[in-house]
Design a protein around this motif. Structure first.
Motif, PDB file in Angstrom:
ATOM      1  N   VAL A  75      30.791  11.265  17.745  1.00  0.00           N
ATOM      2  CA  VAL A  75      31.037  11.663  16.433  1.00  0.00           C
ATOM      3  C   VAL A  75      30.256  12.415  15.769  1.00  0.00           C
ATOM      4  O   VAL A  75      30.547  13.261  14.954  1.00  0.00           O
ATOM      5  CB  VAL A  75      30.822  10.279  15.672  1.00  0.00           C
ATOM      6  N   ALA A  76      28.660  12.403  16.013  1.00  0.00           N
ATOM      7  CA  ALA A  76      27.911  13.389  15.639  1.00  0.00           C
ATOM      8  C   ALA A  76      28.432  14.861  16.059  1.00  0.00           C
ATOM      9  O   ALA A  76      28.167  15.500  15.226  1.00  0.00           O
ATOM     10  CB  ALA A  76      26.579  13.069  16.272  1.00  0.00           C
ATOM     11  N   THR A  77      28.635  14.864  17.294  1.00  0.00           N
ATOM     12  CA  THR A  77      29.253  16.372  17.609  1.00  0.00           C
ATOM     13  C   THR A  77      30.185  16.582  16.868  1.00  0.00           C
ATOM     14  O   THR A  77      30.311  17.780  16.414  1.00  0.00           O
ATOM     15  CB  THR A  77      29.500  16.213  19.030  1.00  0.00           C
ATOM     16  N   PHE A  78      31.300  15.932  16.559  1.00  0.00           N
ATOM     17  CA  PHE A  78      32.258  16.152  15.628  1.00  0.00           C
ATOM     18  C   PHE A  78      32.005  16.563  14.131  1.00  0.00           C
ATOM     19  O   PHE A  78      32.499  17.717  13.936  1.00  0.00           O
ATOM     20  CB  PHE A  78      33.255  14.976  15.397  1.00  0.00           C
ATOM     21  N   PHE A  79      31.067  15.910  13.759  1.00  0.00           N
ATOM     22  CA  PHE A  79      30.462  16.556  12.542  1.00  0.00           C
ATOM     23  C   PHE A  79      29.821  17.771  12.340  1.00  0.00           C
ATOM     24  O   PHE A  79      29.946  18.625  11.377  1.00  0.00           O
ATOM     25  CB  PHE A  79      29.667  15.211  11.834  1.00  0.00           C
ATOM     26  N   GLU A  80      29.152  18.023  13.528  1.00  0.00           N
ATOM     27  CA  GLU A  80      28.198  19.421  13.736  1.00  0.00           C
ATOM     28  C   GLU A  80      29.240  20.421  13.969  1.00  0.00           C
ATOM     29  O   GLU A  80      28.646  21.568  13.735  1.00  0.00           O
ATOM     30  CB  GLU A  80      27.365  19.034  14.731  1.00  0.00           C
ATOM     31  N   VAL A  81      30.411  20.343  14.480  1.00  0.00           N
ATOM     32  CA  VAL A  81      31.233  21.592  14.776  1.00  0.00           C
ATOM     33  C   VAL A  81      32.147  22.118  13.619  1.00  0.00           C
ATOM     34  O   VAL A  81      33.200  22.822  14.182  1.00  0.00           O
ATOM     35  CB  VAL A  81      31.612  21.382  16.144  1.00  0.00           C
ATOM     36  N   HIS A  82      32.476  21.353  12.730  1.00  0.00           N
ATOM     37  CA  HIS A  82      33.339  21.609  11.702  1.00  0.00           C
ATOM     38  C   HIS A  82      32.768  21.211  10.389  1.00  0.00           C
ATOM     39  O   HIS A  82      31.568  20.630  10.325  1.00  0.00           O
ATOM     40  CB  HIS A  82      34.681  20.892  11.734  1.00  0.00           C
ATOM     41  N   ASP A  83      33.414  21.490   9.275  1.00  0.00           N
ATOM     42  CA  ASP A  83      32.856  21.319   7.977  1.00  0.00           C
ATOM     43  C   ASP A  83      33.693  20.025   7.382  1.00  0.00           C
ATOM     44  O   ASP A  83      34.825  20.266   6.961  1.00  0.00           O
ATOM     45  CB  ASP A  83      32.903  22.426   6.961  1.00  0.00           C
ATOM     46  N   PRO A  84      33.226  18.869   7.251  1.00  0.00           N
ATOM     47  CA  PRO A  84      34.031  17.897   6.803  1.00  0.00           C
ATOM     48  C   PRO A  84      34.187  17.572   5.554  1.00  0.00           C
ATOM     49  O   PRO A  84      34.685  16.372   4.811  1.00  0.00           O
ATOM     50  CB  PRO A  84      33.203  16.678   7.425  1.00  0.00           C
ATOM     51  N   THR A  85      33.749  18.715   4.474  1.00  0.00           N
ATOM     52  CA  THR A  85      33.731  18.596   3.188  1.00  0.00           C
ATOM     53  C   THR A  85      34.721  19.307   2.695  1.00  0.00           C
ATOM     54  O   THR A  85      34.768  19.601   1.148  1.00  0.00           O
ATOM     55  CB  THR A  85      32.434  18.817   2.623  1.00  0.00           C
ATOM     56  N   GLN A  86      35.543  19.907   3.540  1.00  0.00           N
ATOM     57  CA  GLN A  86      36.522  20.920   3.031  1.00  0.00           C
ATOM     58  C   GLN A  86      38.021  20.349   2.348  1.00  0.00           C
ATOM     59  O   GLN A  86      39.077  21.283   2.107  1.00  0.00           O
ATOM     60  CB  GLN A  86      36.642  22.047   3.739  1.00  0.00           C
ATOM     61  N   GLY A  87      38.181  19.196   2.742  1.00  0.00           N
ATOM     62  CA  GLY A  87      39.588  18.798   2.147  1.00  0.00           C
ATOM     63  C   GLY A  87      40.752  19.281   3.409  1.00  0.00           C
ATOM     64  O   GLY A  87      40.374  19.122   4.462  1.00  0.00           O
ATOM     65  N   MET A  88      41.824  19.528   2.965  1.00  0.00           N
ATOM     66  CA  MET A  88      42.837  20.259   3.560  1.00  0.00           C
ATOM     67  C   MET A  88      42.460  21.646   4.169  1.00  0.00           C
ATOM     68  O   MET A  88      43.445  22.490   4.009  1.00  0.00           O
ATOM     69  CB  MET A  88      44.114  20.130   2.690  1.00  0.00           C
ATOM     70  N   ARG A  89      41.480  21.865   4.680  1.00  0.00           N
ATOM     71  CA  ARG A  89      41.187  23.193   5.518  1.00  0.00           C
ATOM     72  C   ARG A  89      40.110  23.336   6.066  1.00  0.00           C
ATOM     73  O   ARG A  89      39.005  22.375   6.329  1.00  0.00           O
ATOM     74  CB  ARG A  89      40.920  24.283   4.021  1.00  0.00           C
TER      75      ARG A  89
END
Length: 216
Positions: free
Chosen positions: A116-130
């Motif tokens: 889960v930590a890797t998941f969050f670190e390799v994308h931006d989870p604040t961008q909504g539908m993008r």
């Protein structure tokens, strides 16, 4: 990856495309990198499954097959309404799915919390539908948890990461958290599986924040 300005509003079940009764294309038997089964409907005893959506699944799958302790990965579609959709249908925004990576892992070698930590670190989870320039419902951030224990881990990591993002001026985490049992996972067509092995100079979208997840 398709760069269409797809709808950013999820369709209802009534509005979604109808879909199919079964998978309509063949899949390779073996994972091109890990030499494990590609279709992992049957998971070895003692192994667990993680299911994530984090933007374009080509680059996302590449991240996870490199993690020690991961036994197999595949890409597909989750979180939507249309049964056995095609890639083009998902990209139309009319199925409700997000592009997903299914990760089968050995918890004795890598924990779900670390995935889960890797998941969050390799994308931006604040961008909504993008994710970056990729816009549409199929690019939304999602965690589909397989058990109450996975849900608790995911919620704990979200809380820690949100606190860290707040310090750096980022917005709220928009990651969708849902039980995996509520959303069937449909394998994507074979050309998309381990896409970056077949196309080593292919597209990668890692629109991450650069902010590490505090380990708990």
């Amino acid at each position: 990856m398709l760069f269409s300005r797809a709808k950013t509003q999820l369709p209802t079940a009534e509005d979604a495309l109808r879909g199919r009764e079964e998978r309509w294309f063949p899949l390779s038997e073996r994972h091109r990198v890990l030499d494990a089964p590609l279709v992992t409907d049957e998971v070895p005893e003692g192994y667990d499954v993680a299911l994530f959506g984090l933007g374009c699944f080509w680059g996302a799958e590449e991240v996870f097959w490199q993690v020690p302790g991961v036994w197999s990965t595949s890409v597909g579609y989750a979180g939507g309404h249309t049964a056995h959709p095609s890639y083009e249908e998902v990209c139309s925004g009319r199925t409700g799915h997000t592009e997903a990576v299914r990760v089968v892992f050995d918890p004795a070698q890598v924990s779900y919390a670390d995935l889960v930590a890797t998941f969050f670190e390799v994308h931006d989870p604040t961008q909504g539908m993008r994710q970056g320039n990729d816009v549409g419902t199929q690019y939304r951030s999602a965690i589909y948890y397989a058990s109450p224990e996975q849900r608790q881990v995911a919620e704990d990591v979200v809380a820690r990461y949100q606190a860290e993002l707040d310090k750096r001026g980022y917005g709220a985490i928009t990651t969708e958290l849902r039980p995996a049992e509520e959303t069937p996972y449909y394998y994507a067509e074979d050309p998309h599986q381990q896409y970056l092995v077949k196309n080593p100079f292919g597209y990668r979208c890692h629109s991450n924040t650069g902010v590490p997840v505090p380990r708990g």
